[in-house]
Design an enzyme around this catalytic site. Structure first.
Site, PDB file in Angstrom:
ATOM      1  CB  CYS A  66      -3.390  -1.160   5.289  1.00 45.27           C
ATOM      2  SG  CYS A  66      -2.291  -0.687   6.668  1.00 45.27           S
ATOM      3  CD  GLU A 109      -2.550   1.021   2.789  1.00 44.59           C
ATOM      4  OE1 GLU A 109      -3.728   1.650   2.652  1.00 44.59           O
ATOM      5  OE2 GLU A 109      -1.954   0.816   3.611  1.00 44.59           O
ATOM      6  CE  LYS A 122      -7.198   0.519   4.396  1.00 44.52           C
ATOM      7  NZ  LYS A 122      -6.085   1.275   4.721  1.00 44.52           N
TER       8      LYS A 122
END
Length: 334
Positions: free
Chosen positions: A166, A60, A133
Site C-alpha cells: 500500500c 492488503e 511493511k
C-alpha cells in the site's frame, strides 16, 4: 501483451492474476476464518478458470479486514508462519501456483505493536519471501515499522519478485531499493480507499518507469460502511505504460502476461533513460565511468540518521493522536 486478459501460459514469461477481493467486514475470529476459506476457494477457482496462471495475488487486509477498533487485539492477529499460512501453503501446493497473501502479524515482542506483513508462497508450499511493511500509512495505521528490509526472491518465468504494501508504493526510494537488489516484477498489495486512487495509479506507473521493471498492483474493492475501496488492479510495463487496468468491481480478476526477460534486456541495452544505472554513473560520457557520488543530501542524512526537513519543527501532525492512538505508555515507543 496481456491487455486482453490471457487465459493461457505464454511461451516466455508468465501469466499473473490479481484478485480485487471484496473489502472484508470483520467483527470476530470466525470472520477471519471465513475470509481465509474464501481466499483459498478463490485461488482454486482462478486456477481453474485461468489454467496457465502461475502467480495469484490478494490485496492488503484481505485476510483480517480493517476493523480499526479491533485490529490490534490478540484475537485478530496471526503468526507467520502459523496455521493460517499453512492453509495458504497447502492451497498453493495443490493449485501449483505462487501466491501473495496479506497478514497482520503478531509481533514476537509482546511489548511492540504488530507488523503488517506480506508473504509469497511457492508451488511447493514454501514461504519464499516475508516482508514487513516499512512505511505504515501514518497517522492512521498502528503497525510497527518493518525490520526485514526489502527482500527479493525468484518467481515464475524468470522473474525476481518483491512486494510492497500500500503506502510503501508512495515511497520511490523503496521501489528503487527493490530494483537495486534485482527485482524485475514489483508487486503492490493495497487497502486504499478512493481518496488516493489517482496517486496510486500514478505511482504504479512511475515505480515501473524509474526502475525499468514491471509493476503488478491490486487493491481491495467495495464498500465497508465507511469507505469505498477502488479495486483497479493494474499491470504496468517497464516503460511505465499501463498494460492492463481493472475496474472498481469486487471479485474482478485482472490478468496479464509478463515477460521479465524484456525488462532485463532493457536494463542491459538501454542508454537513454536507463536511470537506475545513471543515478550511480552520472555524466559518464564526459567522465569515464561517471560520478559515483550523486551528491544527494537527503541520502547522506538518512544514512547518518540525521534526516530532517526544513519545516519539520513546524509540522502539525507527527504522531497518531489525531486518530486516538496513545503517545505514551503501553506498546508506544517500545
Amino acid at each position: 501483451m496481456g491487455s486482453i486478459g490471457s487465459m493461457g501460459k505464454p511461451i516466455e514469461g508468465f501469466l499473473v492474476a490479481a484478485i480485487q477481493f471484496p473489502v472484508p467486514i470483520v467483527n470476530s475470529r470466525k470472520d477471519i476464518d471465513h475470509n481465509i476459506e474464501s481466499i483459498i476457494r478463490t485461488l482454486h477457482a482462478t486456477k481453474a478458470g485461468y489454467p496457465g496462471v502461475e502467480l495469484i495475488i490478494f490485496p492488503e487486509y484481505s485476510t483480517q479486514g480493517l476493523n480499526t477498533a479491533k485490529w490490534l487485539s490478540e484475537e485478530f492477529l496471526l503468526d507467520v508462519p502459523g496455521k493460517e499460512t499453512e492453509l495458504y501453503a497447502k492451497a498453493c501446493k495443490e493449485a501449483k501456483v505462487y501466491g501473495v497473501f496479506s497478514i497482520m502479524e503478531r509481533n514476537p515482542d509482546s511489548n511492540k505493536n504488530p507488523y503488517n506483513t506480506a508473504i509469497i508462497i511457492d508451488p511447493q508450499g514454501k514461504i519464499i519471501l516475508k516482508y514487513r511493511k516499512l512505511f505504515p500509512w501514518n497517522p492512521i495505521e498502528p503497525w510497527y515499522p518493518g525490520d526485514l528490509g526489502m527482500p527479493v526472491c525468484e518467481g515464475p518465468g524468470g522473474s525476481k519478485l518483491a512486494v510492497c504494501i500500500c503506502h510503501d508504493g508512495m515511497i520511490p526510494e523503496l521501489a528503487r531499493e527493490a530494483a537495486y537488489k534485482g527485482c524485475n516484477v514489483y508487486i503492490r498489495i493495497s487497502g486504499y480507499s478512493t481518496q488516493v486512487n489517482d496517486q496510486w495509479i500514478l505511482t504504479n506507473r512511475s515505480n515501473a518507469w524509474h526502475n525499468l521493471m514491471y509493476t503488478v498492483s491490486v487493491n481491495l474493492a467495495g464498500y465497508d460502511n465507511v469507505f469505498y475501496y477502488f479495486g483497479e488492479g493494474q499491470i504496468c510495463n517497464f516503460d511505465g505504460t499501463t498494460l492492463v487496468q481493472g475496474h472498481r468491481n469486487p471479485w474482478e480478476i485482472v490478468t496479464g502476461e509478463i515477460y521479465p526477460k524484456m525488462a532485463d534486456n532493457a536494463r542491459l541495452s538501454w542508454g537513454l533513460e536507463n536511470n537506475i544505472y545513471n543515478l550511480g554513473h552520472r555524466g559518464y560520457v564526459a567522465k569515464p565511468g561517471g560520478e559515483h557520488d550523486a551528491g544527494l543530501t537527503y541520502i547522506k542524512d538518512l544514512a547518518a540518521g540525521k534526516y530532517k526537513l526544513p519545516w519539520e519543527d513546524h509540522m502539525k501532525i507527527k504522531d497518531g493522536s489525531v486518530y486516538g492512538y496513545p503517545t505514551t505508555g503501553g506498546r508506544f515507543g517500545k
